[in-house]
Design a protein around this motif. Structure first.
Motif, short mmCIF file in Angstrom:
data_model
loop_
_atom_site.label_atom_id
_atom_site.label_comp_id
_atom_site.label_asym_id
_atom_site.label_seq_id
_atom_site.Cartn_x
_atom_site.Cartn_y
_atom_site.Cartn_z
N UNK A 34 -7.93 -8.75 -4.68
CA UNK A 34 -6.80 -9.45 -4.05
C UNK A 34 -5.49 -9.06 -4.72
N UNK A 35 -5.47 -8.95 -6.03
CA UNK A 35 -4.24 -8.58 -6.71
C UNK A 35 -3.86 -7.12 -6.43
N UNK A 36 -4.84 -6.24 -6.32
CA UNK A 36 -4.55 -4.85 -5.94
C UNK A 36 -4.02 -4.80 -4.51
N UNK A 37 -4.59 -5.61 -3.64
CA UNK A 37 -4.11 -5.68 -2.26
C UNK A 37 -2.67 -6.18 -2.19
N UNK A 38 -2.31 -7.11 -3.06
CA UNK A 38 -0.92 -7.58 -3.12
C UNK A 38 0.02 -6.43 -3.46
N UNK A 39 -0.35 -5.62 -4.41
CA UNK A 39 0.49 -4.50 -4.82
C UNK A 39 0.60 -3.48 -3.68
N UNK A 40 -0.52 -3.17 -3.06
CA UNK A 40 -0.51 -2.19 -1.96
C UNK A 40 0.32 -2.69 -0.80
N UNK A 41 0.15 -3.95 -0.42
CA UNK A 41 0.93 -4.50 0.69
C UNK A 41 2.42 -4.55 0.34
N UNK A 42 2.74 -4.83 -0.90
CA UNK A 42 4.14 -4.82 -1.33
C UNK A 42 4.76 -3.45 -1.16
N UNK A 43 4.03 -2.41 -1.57
CA UNK A 43 4.55 -1.05 -1.43
C UNK A 43 4.65 -0.64 0.04
N UNK A 44 3.68 -1.04 0.86
CA UNK A 44 3.74 -0.71 2.28
C UNK A 44 4.93 -1.37 2.96
N UNK A 45 5.16 -2.63 2.66
CA UNK A 45 6.31 -3.32 3.25
C UNK A 45 7.63 -2.75 2.74
N UNK A 46 7.67 -2.38 1.46
CA UNK A 46 8.87 -1.77 0.90
C UNK A 46 9.17 -0.44 1.59
N UNK A 47 8.12 0.33 1.84
CA UNK A 47 8.30 1.60 2.53
C UNK A 47 8.79 1.37 3.96
N UNK A 48 8.26 0.33 4.61
CA UNK A 48 8.69 0.01 5.97
C UNK A 48 10.16 -0.42 6.00
N UNK A 49 10.58 -1.21 5.03
CA UNK A 49 11.97 -1.66 4.96
C UNK A 49 12.90 -0.48 4.70
N UNK A 50 12.50 0.41 3.79
CA UNK A 50 13.33 1.58 3.48
C UNK A 50 13.46 2.49 4.70
N UNK A 51 12.37 2.61 5.47
CA UNK A 51 12.39 3.45 6.67
C UNK A 51 13.31 2.86 7.74
N UNK A 52 13.32 1.54 7.89
CA UNK A 52 14.15 0.88 8.87
C UNK A 52 15.63 0.92 8.51
N UNK A 53 15.96 1.04 7.23
CA UNK A 53 17.35 1.10 6.80
C UNK A 53 17.99 2.44 7.14
N UNK A 54 17.20 3.49 7.23
CA UNK A 54 17.74 4.83 7.52
C UNK A 54 17.88 5.07 8.97
#
Length: 54
Positions: A34-54
């Motif tokens: 569960x804690x590894x999944x939290x980290x992975x989901x955090x990075x996926x959402x961060x990547x999605x936010x960065x992609x939407x900003x460009x």
């Protein structure tokens, strides 16, 4: 908020390993997963936010 999710997941994973005295037979794998999944989901959402900003 996403950075908090990533840091909290990493901290929970480290504390889970530490609480089992670094013995692989005592690790709670559901909690570690569960804690590894939290980290992975955090990075996926961060990547999605960065992609939407460009």
């Amino acid at each position: 908020m996403l950075y908090f999710l990533i840091v909290a997941g990493a901290l929970l994973f480290i504390l889970n390993i530490w609480s089992s005295d670094f013995d692989t037979q005592k690790i709670n794998f559901w909690s570690a997963g569960a804690s590894i999944l939290m980290v992975v989901l955090g990075f996926l959402e961060l990547k999605k936010v960065k992609k939407n900003e460009n």
